[in-house]
Design an enzyme around this catalytic site. Structure first.
Site, short mmCIF file in Angstrom:
data_model
loop_
_atom_site.label_atom_id
_atom_site.label_comp_id
_atom_site.label_asym_id
_atom_site.label_seq_id
_atom_site.Cartn_x
_atom_site.Cartn_y
_atom_site.Cartn_z
N ARG A 157 48.46 -11.21 13.57
CA ARG A 157 46.71 -10.90 12.73
C ARG A 157 46.36 -11.61 12.27
O ARG A 157 45.06 -12.48 12.98
CB ARG A 157 46.76 -9.03 12.22
CG ARG A 157 45.31 -9.10 12.47
CD ARG A 157 44.35 -8.95 13.81
NE ARG A 157 42.98 -8.68 14.34
CZ ARG A 157 41.90 -9.47 13.43
NH1 ARG A 157 41.76 -10.71 14.03
NH2 ARG A 157 40.57 -8.97 13.70
N TYR A 186 29.61 2.73 23.23
CA TYR A 186 29.69 1.46 22.71
C TYR A 186 28.25 0.24 23.02
O TYR A 186 27.65 -0.27 22.84
CB TYR A 186 31.35 1.13 22.60
CG TYR A 186 31.90 1.75 21.62
CD1 TYR A 186 31.78 1.02 20.94
CD2 TYR A 186 32.01 2.96 22.38
CE1 TYR A 186 32.90 2.07 19.47
CE2 TYR A 186 33.62 3.39 21.83
CZ TYR A 186 33.56 3.11 19.88
OH TYR A 186 34.27 3.76 19.85
N ASP A 236 42.59 -3.58 24.19
CA ASP A 236 41.62 -2.21 23.79
C ASP A 236 40.80 -1.88 25.33
O ASP A 236 39.91 -2.75 25.86
CB ASP A 236 40.26 -3.21 22.66
CG ASP A 236 39.74 -2.03 21.84
OD1 ASP A 236 39.86 -1.75 21.11
OD2 ASP A 236 38.24 -2.01 22.35
N ARG A 240 47.49 -2.25 13.01
CA ARG A 240 47.86 -2.63 11.45
C ARG A 240 48.96 -1.78 9.98
O ARG A 240 48.87 -2.40 9.28
CB ARG A 240 46.32 -2.69 10.39
CG ARG A 240 45.58 -3.31 11.42
CD ARG A 240 44.24 -3.10 11.37
NE ARG A 240 44.02 -1.22 11.66
CZ ARG A 240 42.88 -2.02 11.48
NH1 ARG A 240 41.50 -2.45 11.04
NH2 ARG A 240 41.97 -0.21 13.14
N ARG A 248 48.13 4.45 19.57
CA ARG A 248 47.63 2.75 19.26
C ARG A 248 49.06 2.27 18.13
O ARG A 248 49.03 2.13 16.94
CB ARG A 248 46.50 2.81 17.63
CG ARG A 248 45.67 3.08 18.47
CD ARG A 248 44.31 1.95 17.70
NE ARG A 248 42.94 2.14 18.76
CZ ARG A 248 41.63 1.91 18.26
NH1 ARG A 248 41.92 2.01 16.75
NH2 ARG A 248 40.77 2.57 18.47
O1 CP3 Z 1 47.58 2.55 21.78
C1 CP3 Z 1 47.83 0.85 21.55
O2 CP3 Z 1 48.89 0.96 20.59
C2 CP3 Z 1 47.65 -0.29 22.18
C3 CP3 Z 1 46.35 -0.38 21.79
C4 CP3 Z 1 44.99 0.00 21.68
C5 CP3 Z 1 43.86 -0.19 20.46
N1 CP3 Z 1 42.41 -0.37 21.06
C6 CP3 Z 1 44.21 -1.69 19.99
C7 CP3 Z 1 42.99 -1.56 19.02
C8 CP3 Z 1 44.04 1.07 22.23
C9 CP3 Z 1 44.93 1.98 23.79
C10 CP3 Z 1 43.05 1.09 21.41
C11 CP3 Z 1 41.89 2.88 22.67
C12 CP3 Z 1 40.34 1.81 21.62
N2 CP3 Z 1 39.78 1.23 21.77
C13 CP3 Z 1 39.67 3.52 22.01
C14 CP3 Z 1 40.27 4.67 22.48
C15 CP3 Z 1 41.48 5.70 21.32
C16 CP3 Z 1 40.17 5.68 20.09
O3 CP3 Z 1 41.06 5.77 19.14
O4 CP3 Z 1 39.53 7.05 19.86
C17 CP3 Z 1 38.42 3.19 21.14
C18 CP3 Z 1 37.22 3.73 20.94
C19 CP3 Z 1 38.63 1.45 20.72
C20 CP3 Z 1 37.15 0.58 20.54
C21 CP3 Z 1 38.14 0.06 19.33
N3 CP3 Z 1 39.27 -0.74 19.13
C22 CP3 Z 1 37.65 0.27 17.99
C23 CP3 Z 1 36.10 1.36 17.29
C24 CP3 Z 1 38.16 -0.73 16.65
C25 CP3 Z 1 37.02 -0.73 15.42
C26 CP3 Z 1 38.03 0.36 14.14
C27 CP3 Z 1 39.67 0.29 13.81
O5 CP3 Z 1 40.25 0.66 14.00
O6 CP3 Z 1 39.60 -1.16 13.54
C28 CP3 Z 1 38.94 -1.13 17.84
C29 CP3 Z 1 39.04 -2.03 17.26
C30 CP3 Z 1 41.16 -2.11 17.41
N4 CP3 Z 1 41.50 -1.36 18.68
C31 CP3 Z 1 42.14 -2.12 16.47
C32 CP3 Z 1 43.70 -2.11 17.78
C33 CP3 Z 1 44.56 -2.09 17.11
C34 CP3 Z 1 42.40 -2.72 15.39
C35 CP3 Z 1 41.56 -3.71 15.12
C36 CP3 Z 1 42.69 -5.43 14.24
O7 CP3 Z 1 43.74 -5.04 14.38
O8 CP3 Z 1 42.08 -5.97 13.25
#
Ligand code: CP3
Length: 347
Positions: free
Chosen positions: A39, A152, A76, A30, A26
């Protein structure tokens, strides 16, 4: 075989590098003000993932600040259910919301035939990023593992214990297998599409693999992951695949042995000596600094990073966090981390 100037790919091919290559799960997101700036002008997170110009820009942002050895596509794991036609939204402050799938009728409404065209913006993002990245920084493509994506899809949201998904897998394994098969097929196409567009390595995120007992772990984490790896490797045998079975504990060794992956991502809970003695003899390892320690910083961060490097740095090793970077992470702590890993710290 060493890949000149590409320490990340060299390590994935089994060669130790000193200092080890590093990137952060990630790493776009943010904690970066320039990410928050983009964003805030996009109505929804999924729109950001599906707008190639913006997704490419945020993918490149962390590379402008930090000398990471790999980049990861900004997308994502829930883009796959979206591509299958399930309704997926991200509610500010609450995380993902999906229309839950818990019976055959709901599963039948998914449409895998449209997935490839719905995923095509991500492939365009990959092309744009590759055009903007220096040659020595490979781009990683990714997907969620079928089990984690299914949690999910069944729960309809993030959950503490994945109880509804586990319950469905136990109560109706035939239906659950059909859902897993659909995710496998779409994920294979998705990973191959990212490679065709320019990704040079892949990672499979199994964030919730820790919630299953051993036999169910073999059935729902190992077997579908092995199927994805086998099918992807049949087409692109030279593209290394990192598996990340978060929370799987000692079952990570079985996962490493049986899935066909090239390297294993280790979460924060795995003891570094156990990783060195059990996993590293099998394959290159990646991990596993606690993201909360990166938020805290200070002497405790320095000490832990040095310990991880001392224990794992001799053999093929990629420095990473044990889970995604947290939004509250101070940028100065990431800068400090880079100095420590790259050996540029004044001790
Ligand atoms: O690594 C990177 O920079 C690439 C981008 C990336 C995101 N999500 C961006 C993201 C990757 C590789 C993911 C993987 C992901 N997404 C996983 C597996 C890794 C882990 O963290 O366990 C999972 C379970 C998700 C599902 C997901 N996406 C959730 C549960 C959430 C909400 C929780 C949160 O942190 O807000 C997201 C949103 C998300 N995915 C954001 C980002 C940058 C935040 C959203 C925003 O900017 O509003």
């Amino acid at each position: 075989m060493a890949v000149p100037n590409l320490p990340f790919l060299s390590v994935l091919s089994g060669q130790a590098c000193s200092p080890p290559p590093m990137w952060l799960m990630r790493q776009a997101g943010r904690y970066l003000p320039e990410y928050r700036e983009i964003r805030k002008n996009v109505p929804s997170f999924l729109d950001l993932c599906l707008t190639p110009k913006l997704a490419a820009e945020v993918t490149l942002q962390p590379l402008r600040r930090f000398p990471f050895d790999a980049s990861i596509v900004f997308s994502d794991i829930l883009i796959v259910p979206h591509a299958l036609g399930q309704s997926v939204t991200f509610v500010e402050g609450e995380g993902p919301k999906l229309d839950p799938i818990r019976d055959a009728a709901a599963l039948a409404r998914l449409d895998p035939t449209k997935a490839s065209s719905r995923l095509s913006p991500v492939y365009e993002t990959v092309e744009r990023v590759v055009a903007g990245l220096p040659d020595h920084v490979p781009l990683i493509g990714f997907c969620g593992a079928p089990w984690t994506v299914a949690t999910y899809m069944v729960e309809g949201a993030g959950s503490k214990d994945q109880a509804k998904a586990r319950g469905l897998a136990y109560a109706d394994p035939t239906l659950f297998q059909a859902m897993i098969d659909t995710i496998v097929e779409t994920s294979v196409g998705y990973l191959l599409g990212q490679v065709a567009a320019g990704c040079r390595a892949l990672q499979i995120f199994d964030s919730w693999s820790g919630s299953l007992p051993e036999d169910a772990f073999a059935q729902w984490c190992i077997a579908p992951t092995r199927e994805i790896v086998t099918k992807v490797k049949a087409q692109v045998p030279d593209v290394p695949i990192i598996g990340f079975p978060r929370g799987s504990g000692p079952s990570a060794a079985r996962y490493a042995a049986e899935t066909g992956i090239d390297a294993i991502g280790c979460d924060t809970s795995l003891p570094v000596e156990w990783i060195r003695d059990t996993l590293q003899p099998m394959m290159p390892v990646q991990g596993n600094l606690d993201p909360v320690l990166l938020v805290a910083g200070g002497p405790a961060l320095d000490a832990r990073v040095r310990e991880i490097l001392a224990v794992l740095g001799e053999k093929p090793f990629i420095f990473n966090l044990g889970h995604g970077i947290l939004p509250e992470t101070p940028i100065a702590n990431v800068e400090r981390l880079v100095q420590l890993v790259k050996g540029e710290d004044a001790a």
